[in-house]
Motif scaffolding. Structure first.
Motif, mmCIF file in Angstrom:
data_model
loop_
_atom_site.group_PDB
_atom_site.id
_atom_site.type_symbol
_atom_site.label_atom_id
_atom_site.label_comp_id
_atom_site.label_asym_id
_atom_site.label_seq_id
_atom_site.Cartn_x
_atom_site.Cartn_y
_atom_site.Cartn_z
ATOM 1 N N PRO A 148 85.897 46.735 34.872
ATOM 2 C CA PRO A 148 85.766 45.386 34.307
ATOM 3 C C PRO A 148 84.589 45.302 33.352
ATOM 4 C CG PRO A 148 86.014 45.305 36.702
ATOM 5 C CD PRO A 148 85.784 46.733 36.343
ATOM 6 N N THR A 149 84.707 44.420 32.399
ATOM 7 C CA THR A 149 83.634 44.232 31.423
ATOM 8 C C THR A 149 82.866 42.939 31.654
ATOM 9 O OG1 THR A 149 85.175 43.161 29.890
ATOM 10 C CG2 THR A 149 84.885 45.539 29.667
ATOM 11 N N THR A 150 83.300 42.122 32.634
ATOM 12 C CA THR A 150 82.644 40.840 32.893
ATOM 13 C C THR A 150 81.975 40.853 34.261
ATOM 14 O OG1 THR A 150 84.604 39.869 33.943
ATOM 15 C CG2 THR A 150 84.414 39.679 31.526
ATOM 16 N N PRO A 151 80.916 40.054 34.435
ATOM 17 C CA PRO A 151 80.261 39.963 35.751
ATOM 18 C C PRO A 151 81.227 39.519 36.846
ATOM 19 C CG PRO A 151 78.858 39.004 34.060
ATOM 20 C CD PRO A 151 80.175 39.288 33.401
ATOM 21 N N GLU A 152 82.124 38.587 36.535
ATOM 22 C CA GLU A 152 83.069 38.121 37.549
ATOM 23 C C GLU A 152 84.042 39.231 37.943
ATOM 24 O OE1 GLU A 152 85.163 35.780 40.249
ATOM 25 O OE2 GLU A 152 83.141 35.663 39.415
ATOM 26 N N GLY A 153 84.511 39.986 36.956
ATOM 27 C CA GLY A 153 85.408 41.093 37.258
ATOM 28 C C GLY A 153 84.746 42.127 38.140
ATOM 29 N N LEU A 154 83.484 42.429 37.875
ATOM 30 C CA LEU A 154 82.747 43.383 38.692
ATOM 31 C C LEU A 154 82.515 42.839 40.099
ATOM 32 C CD1 LEU A 154 80.150 44.614 36.041
ATOM 33 C CD2 LEU A 154 81.951 45.997 37.095
ATOM 34 N N ARG A 155 82.257 41.539 40.197
ATOM 35 C CA ARG A 155 82.041 40.949 41.530
ATOM 36 C C ARG A 155 83.292 41.072 42.392
ATOM 37 N NH1 ARG A 155 82.870 36.350 44.506
ATOM 38 N NH2 ARG A 155 84.288 35.515 42.922
ATOM 39 N N VAL A 156 84.442 40.780 41.790
ATOM 40 C CA VAL A 156 85.704 40.882 42.533
ATOM 41 C C VAL A 156 85.980 42.330 42.925
ATOM 42 C CG1 VAL A 156 88.198 40.590 42.352
ATOM 43 C CG2 VAL A 156 86.665 38.794 41.501
ATOM 44 N N LEU A 157 85.711 43.258 42.015
ATOM 45 C CA LEU A 157 85.925 44.676 42.316
ATOM 46 C C LEU A 157 85.026 45.126 43.464
ATOM 47 C CD1 LEU A 157 87.229 47.395 41.659
ATOM 48 C CD2 LEU A 157 85.454 47.760 39.931
ATOM 49 N N ALA A 158 83.785 44.681 43.473
ATOM 50 C CA ALA A 158 82.870 45.036 44.559
ATOM 51 C C ALA A 158 83.401 44.542 45.895
ATOM 52 C CB ALA A 158 81.482 44.462 44.285
ATOM 53 N N ARG A 159 83.886 43.299 45.932
ATOM 54 C CA ARG A 159 84.414 42.738 47.199
ATOM 55 C C ARG A 159 85.713 43.437 47.614
ATOM 56 N NH1 ARG A 159 82.846 37.529 49.002
ATOM 57 N NH2 ARG A 159 85.019 37.100 49.598
ATOM 58 N N ALA A 160 86.553 43.771 46.626
ATOM 59 C CA ALA A 160 87.838 44.387 46.945
ATOM 60 C C ALA A 160 87.666 45.810 47.458
ATOM 61 C CB ALA A 160 88.742 44.380 45.718
ATOM 62 N N SER A 161 86.738 46.540 46.863
ATOM 63 C CA SER A 161 86.557 47.943 47.240
ATOM 64 C C SER A 161 85.616 48.111 48.427
ATOM 65 C CB SER A 161 85.997 48.728 46.050
ATOM 66 O OG SER A 161 84.701 48.253 45.715
ATOM 67 N N ARG A 162 84.740 47.137 48.607
ATOM 68 C CA ARG A 162 83.685 47.196 49.631
ATOM 69 C C ARG A 162 82.812 48.450 49.468
ATOM 70 N NH1 ARG A 162 86.890 46.373 55.026
ATOM 71 N NH2 ARG A 162 88.597 47.082 53.723
ATOM 72 N N LEU A 163 82.674 48.890 48.213
ATOM 73 C CA LEU A 163 81.792 50.019 47.923
ATOM 74 C C LEU A 163 80.404 49.545 47.509
ATOM 75 C CD1 LEU A 163 84.222 52.366 45.955
ATOM 76 C CD2 LEU A 163 83.494 52.540 48.335
ATOM 77 N N ALA A 164 80.263 48.256 47.269
ATOM 78 C CA ALA A 164 78.968 47.689 46.891
ATOM 79 C C ALA A 164 78.979 46.220 47.255
ATOM 80 C CB ALA A 164 78.712 47.868 45.398
ATOM 81 N N ASP A 165 77.797 45.631 47.327
ATOM 82 C CA ASP A 165 77.684 44.227 47.729
ATOM 83 C C ASP A 165 77.808 43.274 46.557
ATOM 84 O OD1 ASP A 165 77.276 44.965 50.394
ATOM 85 O OD2 ASP A 165 75.105 45.160 50.097
ATOM 86 N N THR A 166 77.496 43.751 45.366
ATOM 87 C CA THR A 166 77.499 42.883 44.187
ATOM 88 C C THR A 166 78.169 43.573 43.009
ATOM 89 O OG1 THR A 166 75.380 43.759 43.380
ATOM 90 C CG2 THR A 166 75.284 41.883 44.929
ATOM 91 N N GLY A 167 78.406 42.777 41.969
ATOM 92 C CA GLY A 167 78.952 43.359 40.748
ATOM 93 C C GLY A 167 78.017 44.380 40.133
ATOM 94 N N ASP A 168 76.718 44.052 40.101
ATOM 95 C CA ASP A 168 75.744 45.015 39.588
ATOM 96 C C ASP A 168 75.750 46.288 40.428
ATOM 97 O OD1 ASP A 168 74.959 43.401 37.535
ATOM 98 O OD2 ASP A 168 73.211 42.576 38.580
ATOM 99 N N GLY A 169 75.921 46.109 41.723
ATOM 100 C CA GLY A 169 75.929 47.268 42.616
ATOM 101 C C GLY A 169 77.090 48.201 42.349
#
Length: 999
Positions: free
Chosen positions: A456-477
């Motif tokens: 993803p190229t957006t902060p929201e897209g990264l946040r959703v990916l983080a929650r979906a994958s559970r590989l990180a707590d945040t989009g930045d993570g």
């Protein structure tokens, strides 16, 4: 609802992960009212959703169409429902089309469907009978198949999303997805059989018994064959067809092929055609023999014949994962048995390295620049890098070791560890990185049930990916995780592929897996070393022992092996590096630079494997390695600085032999500096020409000073002597390997004429003797003097004046156009240049003289070309070569130099520009002429740098052409491009030359 209750509700939604609280609260009210369920019960399980806002939007959309299935799903298994819709709005669209399918979500996350279950379910969806025919062949069967497939896909996704760790379940999830794809193709084949017997649109019509008798095997390739498929990915397949001999004889081979082809076409349509229910994925049959141009279906014999005669190495690599996934299993097994042995012998093919490297390059060359940083699959450090590394290891060692012949990437990694080809810790890290990347890819594809590999190229897209994958707590993570894995994967190829080579020859840590010498030999051969045995010997010499130097070399050598392998001549680069290392011994700065400056080490491998000219000089001047650590050190030194150093040398060394030995060392050093700067792209062709001309001038000046001191007695010091540069030397246009064209002039200044001539001749002899350098030849060529090689080597200024006044020929006036004084008496040089100007810039030129120059040019082209050389490849005398440009410019200078002062220059390109400004040459023609002159100059120098030998002929050998191209910053394997560029450039220049010179 009161304000306090509303505030509490919004807080609850925020804690569950909702972002658009007001919109979600409104939808929650709507759902509670529509479903008759308390608000709190509706959002139970919402915290399991990666994107609760998308999930509640999907629920509302489905409930508006049919609330009952939503109500039942929320009561039966709300966590699975929220998890699936929160990770995949694409599934929300599916359930909006088919709300009743929600009933099959209950308990879906508990387990994965087995391969047999998937097959049975999808065959049931088309009501397939025991003979492999569907109940109906119309589009409704395809729709039923797609709906049932997505029902099963939702079950796989639910298991994946609800697993404690998506990384841990990646392998079984990917296997289930591959099994589902195979089952879908099987079911679609059943529909296809019915269609070609009942005459579905575009399907044709054949008797049922003939269709039943024709065998079609569907071979899964790539991730499908390896049982490591994505949620939405192209499914690569190859079709093999046939029938029993009796059937083939009865209906004919062409009809068997026709039926099998119709079955294949209809099978693909069942998956990919546009219907009421969207396509599942793309069925890609382009890996078949001859690709898109080849027959869609072939018999096994036809496949084998193609692979035996025509297939390229990359096609065997593509077969590495091949597996029967649908259709006739016996036929599929026979296909695999026929082609698999060819896969494992492909590494022994002569063009194996080139073909694999081309495959690797094709992966990245078409990625848009803006997408490179986001490409999970194809970008640097992405999934394909891991798969390529594992496959290359398998192909190199699988020839002799059947135990590593695995289809799946993770299975292959395990086998490579078990058999000792890679270390356990490295493989574990690599495996974990691969799983993490694949989980990210899966979550991105689940989002919209579409094929994608872009982060993803957006902060929201990264946040959703983080929650979906559970590989990180945040989009930045999750972005930081991606960057970290990329860096590790970039380096992992070195750790897995190159470092174990050392185990065959050097002491390594006890936990490092060892390769046998034979295995290391095979691996070196696979990456491009022509003499693997010799390479192993050199690696051993560099890394064996307990010294600090050997320790540093052991750490660095895996990386350097890779860099050498990427070069033009890895064998030469490695042996040269060994010699330099031995010359420098334990020099502290050398070890420190290798250890701490990876840029310098990489540049060192690049110049050594790309240029024998540099390698040979660097062996004699090993301290020059230090220049690679600072770009400023590779800039040419000024003529003033070099003159001062040369004078200092002569002041320290009184004997001429010692002084000239030091001057030759100075010249070698500066030539090496220029060569390295040129190969590394730090210096332009103009800077190189200037630098080479400057060091030649300084060398001649220093030699002349030394020789005069040795030859001319004190009482004869009145003699003036000067050296005049001619040709490309006079024009300041020298390249690597160029001779220094010169003329010698003297003035007796009152000395006896015979005595003056004798001394001048002795000076010339001394100049030629003491300037000789066996290491880097420096020939002072006086062939352009009056009367050519038949004339005296040195003349007095008066003799030159008399000769040019009485006997000068047109070519001699032409030669003077690039005359320039470079050494000796300044006063004498000034007198000679005044004399030269009268000859080379005459007020008028006789028509006969111009015709003579044109006649000589034609004779030179016909007579001076070496026998047997292709004219078009001669960079100097061939059509469009250096002489075309230079003779045209010189003709214009002779004709117009007297009246156009800007033409009075020894520089070819400056004179060409002046001719354009004066209207003598059209701008387009000048551009073509300049392009040819520059390219020919660069090719000549590159040829010398590559081989260490001077040649005016563009090589025919593809390896040498590629090496020249690499030096000129073409991409690897550009031999044909280099050749085509020269031929095209020269052809255009020749047309311009002929029009202007002869026209």
């Amino acid at each position: 609802m009161s304000g306090t209750e509303r505030s509490s509700s919004l807080t609850t939604l925020a804690r569950a992960g909702f972002g658009q609280l007001t919109a979600a609260d409104t939808l929650l009210d709507e759902l509670a009212a529509e479903l008759g369920i308390p608000r709190l019960d509706v959002v139970t399980g919402a915290d399991a959703a990666a994107d609760p806002d998308a999930a509640i939007t999907a629920l509302a959309r489905i409930a508006r169409r049919d609330p009952a299935p939503v109500r039942a799903a929320l009561r039966a298994d709300p966590v699975t429902l929220w998890a699936l819709l929160g990770a995949s709005p694409g599934f929300g669209e599916f359930y909006a089309r088919h709300p009743a399918e929600l009933a099959f979500l209950e308990g879906a996350g508990a387990s994965l469907p087995s391969g047999d279950e998937l097959r049975a379910e999808l065959l049931a969806s088309v009501a397939a009978d025991e003979d492999g025919f569907a109940a109906t062949g119309d589009e409704t069967a395809w729709v039923a198949l797609r709906i049932r497939y997505r029902r099963l896909l939702a079950r796989i996704a639910a298991f994946d999303l609800r697993a404690p760790s998506a990384v841990d379940v990646l392998a079984p999830v990917a296997a289930a997805l591959a099994d589902a794809a195979g089952a879908a193709l099987e079911a679609s084949l059943c529909v296809a059989r019915t269609r070609v017997t009942t005459g579905g649109a575009g399907a044709g019509l054949f008797p049922r018994e003939q269709v039943a008798a024709v065998r079609l095997a569907i071979i899964g390739m790539g991730k499908t064959g390896a049982r490591e498929l994505n949620y939405v990915s192209d499914v690569d397949v190859i079709f093999a067809g046939g029938a029993d001999d009796a059937v083939t004889e009865a209906i004919g081979e062409s009809r068997v092929t026709d039926i099998a082809t119709r079955l294949a076409v209809q099978t693909m349509r069942g998956i990919t055609s546009i219907e009421i229910e969207p396509p599942l994925w793309e069925v890609d049959a382009n890996l078949r023999p001859e690709g898109k141009q080849g027959a869609l279906v072939r018999t096994i014999d036809s496949h084998v014949s193609y692979y035996d005669r025509w297939a390229k190495s990359w096609e065997f690599q593509a077969l590495l994962k091949a597996r029967p996934i649908a259709g006739d299993r016996d036929l599929g097994d026979a296909y695999i048995a026929a082609v698999q042995p060819k896969v494992w012998t492909s590494a022994a093919r002569e063009n194996f390295v080139d073909s694999v490297q081309r495959m690797r390059e094709r992966v990245t060359e078409h990625i848009p620049a803006a997408e490179v940083a986001y490409q999970l699959k194809l970008g640097p450090g992405g999934i394909r890098d891991i798969e390529f590394t594992v496959q290359l290891l398998q192909l190199v060692h699988g020839l002799a070791d059947e135990r590593i012949r695995q289809r799946g990437t993770l299975d292959a990694l395990d086998a490579l560890v078990a058999e000792g080809y890679i270390g356990r810790s490295d493989a574990a890290t690599f495996s974990h990185d691969y799983r993490q990347l694949r989980v990210l890819e899966h979550r991105l594809q689940l989002r919209n049930l579409r094929r994608t590999h872009l982060m993803p190229t957006t902060p929201e897209g990264l946040r959703v990916l983080a929650r979906a994958s559970r590989l990180a707590d945040t989009g930045d993570g999750v972005w930081q995780l991606w960057e970290s894995v990329k860096r590790e994967v970039r380096d992992i190829h070195v750790r897995l592929f190159y470092r174990p080579l050392l185990s065959a020859v050097a002491a390594l840590p006890s936990d490092e897996q060892a390769l046998s010498p034979a295995q290391a030999h095979d691996r070196l051969a696979a990456i491009g070393f022509r003499d693997p045995t010799g390479a192993l010997r050199h690696i051993g010499a560099l890394t064996s022992g307990l010294s600090r130097k050997a320790t540093i070399q052991r750490h660095l050598m895996p990386v350097m092996i890779r860099w050498f392998a990427d070069g033009v001549d890895p064998d030469y680069g490695l042996i040269c590096f060994r010699r330099i290392s031995e010359r420098l011994g334990d020099t502290p700065w050398f070890l420190r630079m290798l250890r701490d400056s990876s840029g310098a080490a990489e540049r060192l491998t690049r110049v050594l494997s790309g240029s024998r000219y540099i390698g040979e000089l660097m062996e004699w001047i090993p301290e020059s390695v230090a220049w690679l650590d600072a770009q400023e050190s590779l800039k040419p030194r000024t003529g003033v600085a070099l003159q001062e150093e040369a004078r200092a040398i002569q002041a320290r060394h009184a004997p001429i032999d010692e002084a000239m030995r030091a001057v030759r060392a100075l010249r070698r050093r500066e030539l090496l500096r220029l060569a390295i700067g040129g190969v590394l792209g730090i210096l332009t062709i103009d800077e190189l020409a200037h630098g080479l001309t400057t060091i030649s001038e300084v060398t001649i000046q220093a030699t002349l000073r030394a020789v005069r001191r040795e030859v001319v007695p004190e009482e004869d010091r009145a003699l003036d002597f000067s050296v005049i540069a001619m040709g490309r030397f006079g024009g300041g246009e020298l390249g690597f390997g160029s001779d220094a064209d010169v003329m010698y002039v003297y003035d007796a200044n009152g000395l006896d004429p015979q005595r003056a001539h004798t001394l001048a001749t002795q000076i010339v002899t001394g100049l030629r003797t003491y300037s000789e350098d066996q290491r880097v030849p420096f020939e002072l060529d006086a062939g352009l003097r009056p009367e050519g090689r038949n004339g005296p080597l040195a003349r007095s200024i008066e003799a030159y004046a008399e000769y040019y006044r009485r006997w000068s020929l047109s070519w001699e006036a032409q030669a003077l156009l690039r005359a320039r004084g470079v050494a000796g008496s300044v006063k004498l040089i000034r007198r000679f240049m005044q004399l030269a100007d009268d000859v080379r810039y005459p007020a008028a030129v006789a028509l006969q003289d111009l015709r003579e120059i044109k006649r000589i040019k034609a004779r030179v082209e016909n007579e001076r070309l070496p026998q047997g050389v292709d004219r078009s490849r001669h960079l100097k005398l061939g059509p469009g070569g250096l002489s075309d440009v230079e003779w045209l410019v010189q003709l214009l200078q002779l004709e117009h130099g007297h009246r156009i002062p800007s033409l009075q220059t020894t520089s070819t390109l400056e004179a060409l520009a002046a001719a354009v400004e004066a209207g003598l040459v059209p701008e387009t023609a000048a551009e073509r002429l300049e392009a040819a002159w520059r390219l020919a100059s660069r090719l000549r120098s590159a040829n010398t740098l590559l081989s260490g030998q001077t040649s005016d002929v563009l090589p025919v050998d593809r390896g040498k052409l590629d090496g020249i191209g690499r030096l000129l910053e073409y991409p690897p394997r550009s031999a044909t491009l280099v050749e085509e560029d020269w031929m095209g450039t020269a052809r255009r220049a020749r047309r311009a030359f002929e029009k202007l010179f002869y026209g």
